[in-house]
Design a protein around this motif. Structure first.
Motif, mmCIF file in Angstrom:
data_model
loop_
_atom_site.group_PDB
_atom_site.id
_atom_site.type_symbol
_atom_site.label_atom_id
_atom_site.label_comp_id
_atom_site.label_asym_id
_atom_site.label_seq_id
_atom_site.Cartn_x
_atom_site.Cartn_y
_atom_site.Cartn_z
ATOM 1 N N THR A 185 0.814 -1.219 0.000
ATOM 2 C CA THR A 185 0.000 0.000 0.000
ATOM 3 C C THR A 185 0.848 1.270 0.000
ATOM 4 O O THR A 185 0.305 2.374 -0.004
ATOM 5 N N GLY A 186 2.169 1.128 0.036
ATOM 6 C CA GLY A 186 3.051 2.288 -0.002
ATOM 7 C C GLY A 186 3.283 2.963 1.333
ATOM 8 O O GLY A 186 3.840 4.057 1.385
ATOM 9 N N LEU A 187 2.866 2.329 2.424
ATOM 10 C CA LEU A 187 3.103 2.915 3.756
ATOM 11 C C LEU A 187 4.541 2.736 4.226
ATOM 12 O O LEU A 187 5.045 3.544 5.002
ATOM 13 N N ALA A 188 5.180 1.670 3.785
ATOM 14 C CA ALA A 188 6.538 1.352 4.245
ATOM 15 C C ALA A 188 7.438 1.088 3.049
ATOM 16 O O ALA A 188 6.964 0.818 1.943
ATOM 17 N N ALA A 189 8.732 1.172 3.308
ATOM 18 C CA ALA A 189 9.742 0.854 2.300
ATOM 19 C C ALA A 189 10.712 -0.147 2.909
ATOM 20 O O ALA A 189 10.919 -0.181 4.128
ATOM 21 N N LYS A 190 11.315 -0.963 2.049
ATOM 22 C CA LYS A 190 12.233 -2.017 2.477
ATOM 23 C C LYS A 190 13.609 -1.746 1.888
ATOM 24 O O LYS A 190 13.725 -1.331 0.735
ATOM 25 N N PHE A 191 14.646 -1.982 2.687
ATOM 26 C CA PHE A 191 16.019 -1.854 2.215
ATOM 27 C C PHE A 191 16.724 -3.178 2.485
ATOM 28 O O PHE A 191 16.814 -3.614 3.635
ATOM 29 N N ASP A 192 17.192 -3.820 1.431
ATOM 30 C CA ASP A 192 17.890 -5.103 1.562
ATOM 31 C C ASP A 192 19.364 -4.852 1.864
ATOM 32 O O ASP A 192 20.022 -4.066 1.173
ATOM 33 N N ARG A 193 19.864 -5.539 2.901
ATOM 34 C CA ARG A 193 21.278 -5.450 3.271
ATOM 35 C C ARG A 193 21.918 -6.800 2.967
ATOM 36 O O ARG A 193 21.498 -7.817 3.518
ATOM 37 N N PRO A 194 22.921 -6.836 2.101
ATOM 38 C CA PRO A 194 23.562 -8.113 1.760
ATOM 39 C C PRO A 194 24.089 -8.832 3.003
ATOM 40 O O PRO A 194 24.806 -8.250 3.810
ATOM 41 N N GLY A 195 23.670 -10.089 3.170
ATOM 42 C CA GLY A 195 24.143 -10.902 4.283
ATOM 43 C C GLY A 195 23.487 -10.604 5.610
ATOM 44 O O GLY A 195 23.818 -11.230 6.624
ATOM 45 N N LEU A 196 22.574 -9.676 5.661
ATOM 46 C CA LEU A 196 21.874 -9.296 6.893
ATOM 47 C C LEU A 196 20.378 -9.217 6.618
ATOM 48 O O LEU A 196 19.964 -9.061 5.468
ATOM 49 N N PRO A 197 19.556 -9.271 7.668
ATOM 50 C CA PRO A 197 18.113 -9.118 7.439
ATOM 51 C C PRO A 197 17.788 -7.746 6.841
ATOM 52 O O PRO A 197 18.452 -6.747 7.143
ATOM 53 N N ALA A 198 16.778 -7.707 6.012
ATOM 54 C CA ALA A 198 16.301 -6.450 5.451
ATOM 55 C C ALA A 198 15.798 -5.556 6.570
ATOM 56 O O ALA A 198 15.389 -6.031 7.631
ATOM 57 N N VAL A 199 15.834 -4.250 6.324
ATOM 58 C CA VAL A 199 15.283 -3.293 7.280
ATOM 59 C C VAL A 199 14.151 -2.530 6.607
ATOM 60 O O VAL A 199 14.086 -2.423 5.379
ATOM 61 N N PHE A 200 13.266 -2.008 7.442
ATOM 62 C CA PHE A 200 12.072 -1.322 6.965
ATOM 63 C C PHE A 200 12.031 0.077 7.558
ATOM 64 O O PHE A 200 12.553 0.317 8.641
ATOM 65 N N GLU A 201 11.379 0.969 6.828
ATOM 66 C CA GLU A 201 11.188 2.335 7.301
ATOM 67 C C GLU A 201 9.847 2.821 6.781
ATOM 68 O O GLU A 201 9.283 2.245 5.849
ATOM 69 N N ILE A 202 9.356 3.885 7.388
ATOM 70 C CA ILE A 202 8.123 4.477 6.910
ATOM 71 C C ILE A 202 8.420 5.094 5.542
ATOM 72 O O ILE A 202 9.505 5.640 5.325
ATOM 73 N N ALA A 203 7.511 4.958 4.604
ATOM 74 C CA ALA A 203 7.726 5.505 3.261
ATOM 75 C C ALA A 203 7.713 7.023 3.325
ATOM 76 O O ALA A 203 6.979 7.624 4.105
ATOM 77 N N GLY A 204 8.544 7.627 2.516
ATOM 78 C CA GLY A 204 8.631 9.081 2.485
ATOM 79 C C GLY A 204 9.173 9.530 1.154
ATOM 80 O O GLY A 204 9.162 8.781 0.181
ATOM 81 N N PRO A 205 9.692 10.744 1.127
ATOM 82 C CA PRO A 205 10.244 11.257 -0.122
ATOM 83 C C PRO A 205 11.408 10.395 -0.599
ATOM 84 O O PRO A 205 12.100 9.780 0.226
ATOM 85 N N PRO A 206 11.649 10.343 -1.895
ATOM 86 C CA PRO A 206 12.762 9.546 -2.413
ATOM 87 C C PRO A 206 14.086 9.978 -1.775
ATOM 88 O O PRO A 206 14.324 11.172 -1.572
ATOM 89 N N HIS A 207 14.908 9.009 -1.440
ATOM 90 C CA HIS A 207 16.210 9.274 -0.841
ATOM 91 C C HIS A 207 17.121 8.081 -1.084
ATOM 92 O O HIS A 207 16.675 7.036 -1.535
ATOM 93 N N GLN A 208 18.381 8.255 -0.764
ATOM 94 C CA GLN A 208 19.368 7.190 -0.909
ATOM 95 C C GLN A 208 19.754 6.704 0.481
ATOM 96 O O GLN A 208 19.249 7.209 1.481
ATOM 97 N N HIS A 209 20.639 5.727 0.532
ATOM 98 C CA HIS A 209 21.031 5.167 1.826
ATOM 99 C C HIS A 209 22.545 5.052 1.952
ATOM 100 O O HIS A 209 23.247 4.894 0.962
ATOM 101 N N ALA A 210 22.994 5.113 3.207
ATOM 102 C CA ALA A 210 24.377 4.785 3.552
ATOM 103 C C ALA A 210 24.310 3.496 4.358
ATOM 104 O O ALA A 210 23.445 3.335 5.226
ATOM 105 N N LEU A 211 25.203 2.564 4.066
ATOM 106 C CA LEU A 211 25.226 1.257 4.718
ATOM 107 C C LEU A 211 26.592 1.031 5.345
ATOM 108 O O LEU A 211 27.615 1.102 4.652
ATOM 109 N N CYS A 212 26.615 0.750 6.655
ATOM 110 C CA CYS A 212 27.870 0.422 7.318
ATOM 111 C C CYS A 212 28.212 -1.032 6.996
ATOM 112 O O CYS A 212 27.399 -1.939 7.232
#
Length: 144
Positions: free
Chosen positions: A69-96
């Motif tokens: 429904t577009g309420l949340a967004a998912k970010f896949d992390r290689p070798g780790l569980p995916a993380v979720f966030e509330i959907a918002g304006p388009p943005h990029q990510h930094a991954l440690c």
């Protein structure tokens, strides 16, 4: 009063996308609305504190509905569980690369040249992931 207003906004978000308002859905969406990038286990634990009981499977199902429904967004992390966030304006990510921490980054995504994708039809935009070490991992690496 502020919490009540926040709760009402979350209830309205559920209604706006046609999802029935239930206690578990409300708590999980409030956890996401609080910010950050959380995996399913962290979301389940945070929501469980207020609900008493909640299974990871139930959270997976809710997150599936939130993604659809577009309420949340998912970010896949290689070798780790995916993380979720509330959907918002388009943005990029930094991954440690050490601990898996994810942070939002505002950055302009480069456009491919016309020749690069001549026969393609783009539907999903582009995603840039900045990879490195977060401040906590850098401090740990440097030592006392």
């Amino acid at each position: 009063m502020e919490e009540s207003t926040g709760r009402e906004a979350v209830i309205q978000r559920l209604r706006d996308v046609g999802l029935r308002v239930t206690g578990p859905r409300l708590e999980v969406l409030q956890v996401l609305t609080a910010g950050g990038h959380m995996d399913v286990e962290a979301i389940t634990a945070a929501a469980r504190e207020r609900l008493g009981t909640l299974t990871s499977q139930a959270v997976y199902e809710m997150l599936r509905h939130f993604l659809e429904t577009g309420l949340a967004a998912k970010f896949d992390r290689p070798g780790l569980p995916a993380v979720f966030e509330i959907a918002g304006p388009p943005h990029q990510h930094a991954l440690c690369l050490r601990c898996g921490r994810v942070e939002n980054v505002r950055a302009r995504v480069p456009e491919p040249t016309d020749e690069a994708l001549l026969d393609w039809r783009m539907d999903g935009g582009a995603e840039v992931v900045f990879k490195g070490l977060c401040p906590d991992c850098l401090r740990a690496q440097e030592g006392p």
